[in-house]
Design an enzyme around this catalytic site. Sequence first.
Site, PDB file in Angstrom:
ATOM      1  N   ASP A 139      14.027  -9.375  17.943  1.00  0.00           N
ATOM      2  CA  ASP A 139      12.713  -8.997  17.437  1.00  0.00           C
ATOM      3  C   ASP A 139      11.727  -9.298  18.576  1.00  0.00           C
ATOM      4  O   ASP A 139      12.057 -10.064  19.483  1.00  0.00           O
ATOM      5  CB  ASP A 139      12.422  -9.844  16.196  1.00  0.00           C
ATOM      6  CG  ASP A 139      11.015  -9.674  15.691  1.00  0.00           C
ATOM      7  OD1 ASP A 139      10.563  -8.524  15.583  1.00  0.00           O
ATOM      8  OD2 ASP A 139      10.366 -10.697  15.399  1.00  0.00           O
ATOM      9  N   ASP A 146       7.668  -9.682  18.370  1.00  0.00           N
ATOM     10  CA  ASP A 146       6.581 -10.604  18.035  1.00  0.00           C
ATOM     11  C   ASP A 146       7.142 -11.822  17.294  1.00  0.00           C
ATOM     12  O   ASP A 146       7.715 -11.689  16.220  1.00  0.00           O
ATOM     13  CB  ASP A 146       5.561  -9.858  17.155  1.00  0.00           C
ATOM     14  CG  ASP A 146       4.347 -10.698  16.852  1.00  0.00           C
ATOM     15  OD1 ASP A 146       4.104 -11.678  17.571  1.00  0.00           O
ATOM     16  OD2 ASP A 146       3.637 -10.377  15.884  1.00  0.00           O
ATOM     17  N   GLY A 189       6.286  -9.140  10.924  1.00  0.00           N
ATOM     18  CA  GLY A 189       7.435  -8.226  10.871  1.00  0.00           C
ATOM     19  C   GLY A 189       7.218  -7.010   9.986  1.00  0.00           C
ATOM     20  O   GLY A 189       8.087  -6.154   9.866  1.00  0.00           O
ATOM     21  N   VAL A 190       6.042  -6.936   9.341  1.00  0.00           N
ATOM     22  CA  VAL A 190       5.745  -5.833   8.417  1.00  0.00           C
ATOM     23  C   VAL A 190       5.049  -4.707   9.197  1.00  0.00           C
ATOM     24  O   VAL A 190       4.210  -4.982  10.062  1.00  0.00           O
ATOM     25  CB  VAL A 190       4.828  -6.373   7.281  1.00  0.00           C
ATOM     26  CG1 VAL A 190       4.356  -5.263   6.370  1.00  0.00           C
ATOM     27  CG2 VAL A 190       5.557  -7.452   6.492  1.00  0.00           C
ATOM     28  N   ARG A 217       2.638  -1.477  10.373  1.00  0.00           N
ATOM     29  CA  ARG A 217       1.173  -1.385  10.385  1.00  0.00           C
ATOM     30  C   ARG A 217       0.607  -0.907   9.042  1.00  0.00           C
ATOM     31  O   ARG A 217      -0.303  -1.517   8.483  1.00  0.00           O
ATOM     32  CB  ARG A 217       0.747  -0.422  11.499  1.00  0.00           C
ATOM     33  CG  ARG A 217      -0.698  -0.562  11.885  1.00  0.00           C
ATOM     34  CD  ARG A 217      -1.037   0.427  12.993  1.00  0.00           C
ATOM     35  NE  ARG A 217      -0.161   0.301  14.145  1.00  0.00           N
ATOM     36  CZ  ARG A 217      -0.023   1.226  15.101  1.00  0.00           C
ATOM     37  NH1 ARG A 217      -0.714   2.335  15.038  1.00  0.00           N
ATOM     38  NH2 ARG A 217       0.795   1.036  16.114  1.00  0.00           N
ATOM     39  N   SER A 230       6.948  -2.912  15.870  1.00  0.00           N
ATOM     40  CA  SER A 230       5.718  -2.503  16.557  1.00  0.00           C
ATOM     41  C   SER A 230       5.873  -1.236  17.390  1.00  0.00           C
ATOM     42  O   SER A 230       6.745  -1.136  18.249  1.00  0.00           O
ATOM     43  CB  SER A 230       5.229  -3.631  17.465  1.00  0.00           C
ATOM     44  OG  SER A 230       4.096  -3.188  18.190  1.00  0.00           O
ATOM     45  N   LYS A 231       4.954  -0.305  17.148  1.00  0.00           N
ATOM     46  CA  LYS A 231       4.935   0.915  17.953  1.00  0.00           C
ATOM     47  C   LYS A 231       4.389   0.616  19.340  1.00  0.00           C
ATOM     48  O   LYS A 231       4.439   1.447  20.236  1.00  0.00           O
ATOM     49  CB  LYS A 231       4.087   1.981  17.254  1.00  0.00           C
ATOM     50  CG  LYS A 231       4.768   2.447  15.971  1.00  0.00           C
ATOM     51  CD  LYS A 231       3.949   3.440  15.194  1.00  0.00           C
ATOM     52  CE  LYS A 231       4.731   3.827  13.946  1.00  0.00           C
ATOM     53  NZ  LYS A 231       3.892   4.298  12.865  1.00  0.00           N
ATOM     54  N   ASN A 232       3.836  -0.573  19.512  1.00  0.00           N
ATOM     55  CA  ASN A 232       3.328  -0.997  20.824  1.00  0.00           C
ATOM     56  C   ASN A 232       4.385  -1.744  21.641  1.00  0.00           C
ATOM     57  O   ASN A 232       4.068  -2.258  22.721  1.00  0.00           O
ATOM     58  CB  ASN A 232       2.099  -1.893  20.637  1.00  0.00           C
ATOM     59  CG  ASN A 232       0.940  -1.146  19.991  1.00  0.00           C
ATOM     60  OD1 ASN A 232       0.453  -0.165  20.560  1.00  0.00           O
ATOM     61  ND2 ASN A 232       0.524  -1.560  18.807  1.00  0.00           N
ATOM     62  N   ASP A 247      12.004 -13.883  13.533  1.00  0.00           N
ATOM     63  CA  ASP A 247      11.137 -14.972  13.054  1.00  0.00           C
ATOM     64  C   ASP A 247      10.598 -14.691  11.653  1.00  0.00           C
ATOM     65  O   ASP A 247       9.832 -15.488  11.125  1.00  0.00           O
ATOM     66  CB  ASP A 247       9.953 -15.184  14.008  1.00  0.00           C
ATOM     67  CG  ASP A 247       8.962 -14.034  13.918  1.00  0.00           C
ATOM     68  OD1 ASP A 247       9.418 -12.865  13.914  1.00  0.00           O
ATOM     69  OD2 ASP A 247       7.760 -14.295  13.820  1.00  0.00           O
TER      70      ASP A 247
END
Length: 218
Positions: free
Chosen positions: A9, A11, A46-47, A49, A116-118, A170
């Site tokens: 993962d 973040d 983890g959710v 956007r 994340s799309k980032n 996490d």
Amino acid sequence: MELKAIIFDLDGVVCSTDEYHYLAWKSLSDELGIYFDREINNRLRGVSRMDSLDIILERSEKLYTPEEKQELATVKNGRYVELLQSLTPENVLEGIPEFLAACRESGIKTAIASASKNAPFIIHKLNLENKFDYIADAASVEKSKPAPDIFLAAAEGLGIEPEHCIGIEDAKAGIEAIHAAGMKAVGIGSADTLNEADLLVSETKALEFKKITEFFVK
Ligand code: B16
Ligand code: MG
């Protein structure tokens, strides 16, 4: 069973952009007059956007159309991306560079499975582009965590069967996603939320390569 890949993962495992998400959502919710605090922010780990926005709008009296929600998500993301500009390799969490180096040395493939799309931009800012073998694309999976999609996409990108993979997360939704993908799950954090992890370590600096690989073959 042989361990062939470790899927991370982003973040909360490789870096911590939690605070940036918090600041971006906080400025948006303040403008909308919706109560938002760090406890609610913890529910966004983890959710995706849009799912995060739905959690924030639970406290809104006004109902938003899908178009309005799309617009709000875009505003939040613009502010978040602005904050991401200040990321540097210093923001890689402790122990991760050594852990990645040990994976490579042992021929174990690595990938990112982030909601994340980032993610590609964050990996670029952290100067880790050459350290991972694959980054799964959050935009092209159908269902977000706790569905297994992003972990399955990462395994597929590496060309490795899920049963040969470990996932590291996490967030509770992430541990569920790893298990749903048929992989073993390592949790980073506390048993309060991550009690379903097969192996739990308190923080990234406690991620020992030997311990992780030994746990897998047990
Ligand atoms: P974006 P992860 C997740 O990253 C974050 O934990 C979560 O708070 C965020 O809403 C989600 O990415 C989507 O991010 O808005 O950048 O597409 O933990 O899955 O790496
Ligand atoms: Mg996470």
